[in-house]
Scaffold this motif. Structure first.
Motif, short mmCIF file in Angstrom:
data_model
loop_
_atom_site.label_atom_id
_atom_site.label_comp_id
_atom_site.label_asym_id
_atom_site.label_seq_id
_atom_site.Cartn_x
_atom_site.Cartn_y
_atom_site.Cartn_z
N PHE A 279 0.84 -1.20 0.00
CA PHE A 279 0.00 0.00 0.00
C PHE A 279 0.88 1.25 0.00
N ALA A 280 1.93 1.24 0.82
CA ALA A 280 2.86 2.38 0.87
C ALA A 280 3.60 2.53 -0.45
N VAL A 281 3.98 1.41 -1.05
CA VAL A 281 4.69 1.46 -2.33
C VAL A 281 3.79 2.02 -3.42
N ILE A 282 2.53 1.57 -3.45
CA ILE A 282 1.58 2.06 -4.45
C ILE A 282 1.34 3.56 -4.28
N LEU A 283 1.21 4.02 -3.03
CA LEU A 283 1.06 5.45 -2.78
C LEU A 283 2.28 6.22 -3.27
N THR A 284 3.46 5.63 -3.11
CA THR A 284 4.68 6.27 -3.60
C THR A 284 4.59 6.50 -5.11
N PHE A 285 4.15 5.47 -5.84
CA PHE A 285 4.01 5.59 -7.29
C PHE A 285 2.97 6.65 -7.66
N LEU A 286 1.83 6.67 -6.93
CA LEU A 286 0.76 7.62 -7.22
C LEU A 286 1.23 9.06 -7.05
N VAL A 287 1.91 9.32 -5.93
CA VAL A 287 2.41 10.68 -5.67
C VAL A 287 3.48 11.05 -6.68
N PHE A 288 4.32 10.11 -7.03
CA PHE A 288 5.37 10.35 -8.02
C PHE A 288 4.76 10.82 -9.35
N VAL A 289 3.74 10.12 -9.81
CA VAL A 289 3.09 10.47 -11.07
C VAL A 289 2.32 11.78 -10.93
N ALA A 290 1.61 11.97 -9.80
CA ALA A 290 0.82 13.18 -9.60
C ALA A 290 1.70 14.43 -9.59
N GLY A 291 2.89 14.31 -8.99
CA GLY A 291 3.79 15.46 -8.96
C GLY A 291 4.22 15.87 -10.36
N ILE A 292 4.37 14.89 -11.24
CA ILE A 292 4.75 15.18 -12.63
C ILE A 292 3.58 15.78 -13.40
N VAL A 293 2.39 15.16 -13.25
CA VAL A 293 1.23 15.56 -14.04
C VAL A 293 0.63 16.86 -13.53
N VAL A 294 0.43 16.97 -12.21
CA VAL A 294 -0.28 18.11 -11.63
C VAL A 294 0.62 19.33 -11.45
N ASN A 295 1.84 19.09 -10.99
CA ASN A 295 2.72 20.22 -10.66
C ASN A 295 3.87 20.40 -11.64
N GLY A 296 3.90 19.60 -12.69
CA GLY A 296 4.88 19.81 -13.76
C GLY A 296 6.32 19.53 -13.39
N LYS A 297 6.57 18.71 -12.40
CA LYS A 297 7.94 18.37 -12.03
C LYS A 297 8.47 17.25 -12.93
N SER A 298 9.78 17.20 -13.08
CA SER A 298 10.39 16.15 -13.89
C SER A 298 10.54 14.88 -13.07
N PRO A 299 10.63 13.72 -13.71
CA PRO A 299 10.84 12.47 -12.96
C PRO A 299 12.09 12.52 -12.09
N LEU A 300 13.16 13.13 -12.58
CA LEU A 300 14.38 13.21 -11.79
C LEU A 300 14.18 14.08 -10.54
N GLU A 301 13.43 15.16 -10.71
CA GLU A 301 13.13 16.01 -9.54
C GLU A 301 12.33 15.24 -8.50
N MET A 302 11.34 14.45 -8.94
CA MET A 302 10.52 13.69 -8.00
C MET A 302 11.35 12.64 -7.27
N VAL A 303 12.27 12.00 -7.99
CA VAL A 303 13.17 11.04 -7.34
C VAL A 303 14.03 11.75 -6.30
N SER A 304 14.50 12.94 -6.63
CA SER A 304 15.32 13.71 -5.69
C SER A 304 14.51 14.10 -4.45
N PHE A 305 13.26 14.55 -4.65
CA PHE A 305 12.40 14.91 -3.51
C PHE A 305 12.19 13.69 -2.61
N TRP A 306 11.97 12.53 -3.25
CA TRP A 306 11.73 11.30 -2.50
C TRP A 306 12.97 10.92 -1.67
N GLY A 307 14.13 10.95 -2.30
CA GLY A 307 15.36 10.60 -1.60
C GLY A 307 15.71 11.57 -0.49
#
Length: 442
Positions: free
Chosen positions: A23-51
């Motif tokens: 469940f936590a892993v799936i939420l991670t994926f959802l937020v990762f995609v939402a940050g790209i789609v909704v807020n226009g962040k790049s995948p690399l930026e989202m990985v950096s925010f996560w780390g």
């Protein structure tokens, strides 16, 4: 009709809800995609925010682990066990068992959420030994359901945080005493309403006798026994004598109690996370009697924190993405845009409930929403205390469908998240209506 809705909820959850870690892993994926789609962040930026956020809650995680472990250890003292047996003896029918567990869970979680989670789970186990034909899934769900009141209780992290000197938003809202938050008329009314209504709702969810699942695990009736892989030590050795010395336990407990008394004399009844943990820790040391008994109980208690230790960093990573990408702010701002001074606390509660699915942490919730909601409350002329409690109740409310905090109860009960979350979903709707009404009426 209510039974039909409950059965449908149980079937849906059994089919679709994954393991709590997944469940936590799936939420991670959802937020990762939402940050790209909704807020226009790049995948690399989202990985950096996560780390960057992954280890951001280590201090808070330790506080949560301590509250859970000290609460568990206190529940394992002889006096608490005798109390559990005495309470369990009052449950003579399946319906009465469900009502009793729910009520005890609400009261215990209001006192301290770590203590409440463990005590209610242990009570459910004890009742399962005594009461025939009680549905074990609903019994354990009822034990967890009372957790919904924790953030309106004595260990609520948001009201305790804003009551603590030098908290992060003191320049914006000042220090808000607990008399305006957890002990306010609004909060106490919500808590009492839930304590009255939720046990009755859970009783209505009791399945027909033919559909009940009665747990008959081999370990359920087994008395806990201390075991060690190491050879027995010499009982007359100085080391063993010290480990079994009541004098040592009582002396160190006395130091803790003196500090607590001086704290309350100096500062009044101002609770915070550290004081609550300290109180339960030294009560546990005192009531266990000897250091060895206390340490054995602590060793058992720590086993229940495995899920928290493993999963909390993933939720910290989610918080990192939600915060740094601006996604949490976007959600909060949307609710702000449709708010009026009258509806703002209600919409804050709903938004907090939504965000809590991704940030199941009272401290994390406050860190994300507090800086956004409190300046708006000032502009609208809405009580800071009321908005703080809206964030707190939102955080507590959707824990009913967030498997993360159910892990200690499930570990003690020997069940999985899918076994109880269908019932918890029904509790979510009922308690959500009660809390929403509370914010509209006050």
């Amino acid at each position: 009709m209510f039974q039909a809705l409950t059965n449908a909820s149980v079937r849906m959850v059994q089919r679709y809800l994954p393991d709590a870690f997944l469940f936590a892993v799936i939420l991670t994926f959802l937020v990762f995609v939402a940050g790209i789609v909704v807020n226009g962040k790049s995948p690399l930026e989202m990985v950096s925010f996560w780390g960057d956020g992954f280890w951001g809650l280590l201090s808070f995680t330790m506080q949560m682990v301590l509250i859970l472990v000290t609460g568990h250890t206190l529940a394992e003292t002889d006096i608490c066990k005798k109390g559990l047996r005495a309470v369990a003896s009052m449950a003579q029918t399946p319906g009465r068992a469900i009502v009793l567990v729910t009520l005890v869970s609400c009261i215990a979680n209001w006192i301290n959420w770590g203590f409440g989670l463990v005590v209610s789970a242990l009570l459910a186990r004890e009742i399962a030994k005594r009461v025939e034909k009680v549905d074990y899934r609903l019994l354990v769900a009822s034990a967890y359901g009372g957790f919904v009141v924790w953030h309106g209780g004595l260990a609520g992290s948001v009201p305790l945080t804003v009551a603590t000197e030098k908290h992060s938003l003191q320049d914006v809202i000042g220090v808000i005493p607990t008399s305006e938050t957890m002990f306010s008329a609004m909060n106490l009314t919500i808590v009492i309403a839930i304590m009255v209504i939720l046990p009755l709702v859970n009783r209505l969810m009791l399945p027909a006798e033919k559909d009940r699942i009665v747990f008959k695990g081999a370990d359920l009736g087994r008395e806990e026994t201390a075991a060690t892989a190491a050879p027995a030590a010499d009982e007359n050795s100085p080391a063993v004598k010290m480990e079994n010395s009541r004098i040592i336990s009582y002396l160190i407990s006395a130091i803790g109690f003196v500090y607590l008394i001086s704290y309350f004399v100096e500062k009044g009844f101002k609770l915070n996370l550290d004081i609550v943990s300290l109180a339960f820790l030294f009560l546990g040391i005192f009531l266990h009697g000897t250091p060895r008994k206390f340490l054995d109980a602590m060793g058992e208690a720590i086993k229940t924190t495995t899920g928290i230790v493993v999963q909390f960093p993933f939720y910290a990573g989610i918080i990192g993405m939600m915060t740094a990408s601006g996604l949490a702010a976007s959600i909060s701002q949307w609710f702000i845009s449709i708010s009026t001074p009258t509806t703002f606390p209600l919409f804050t509660f709903w938004s907090a409930g939504l965000l809590n699915v991704f940030i199941p942490s009272g401290g994390g919730q406050w860190a994300v929403q507090g800086p956004i909601m409190m300046p708006v409350a000032t502009e609208l002329g809405v009580s800071h205390a009321k908005v703080a409690m809206a964030i707190a109740w939102g955080d507590a409310w959707t824990n009913l469908i967030q498997p993360f905090w159910a892990l200690p109860v499930l570990a003690l009960a020997g069940l999985g998240a899918r076994d109880i979350m269908g019932y918890c979903l029904m509790m979510l709707f009922v308690t959500g209506a009660i809390i929403s009404l509370g914010f509209l009426l006050f």
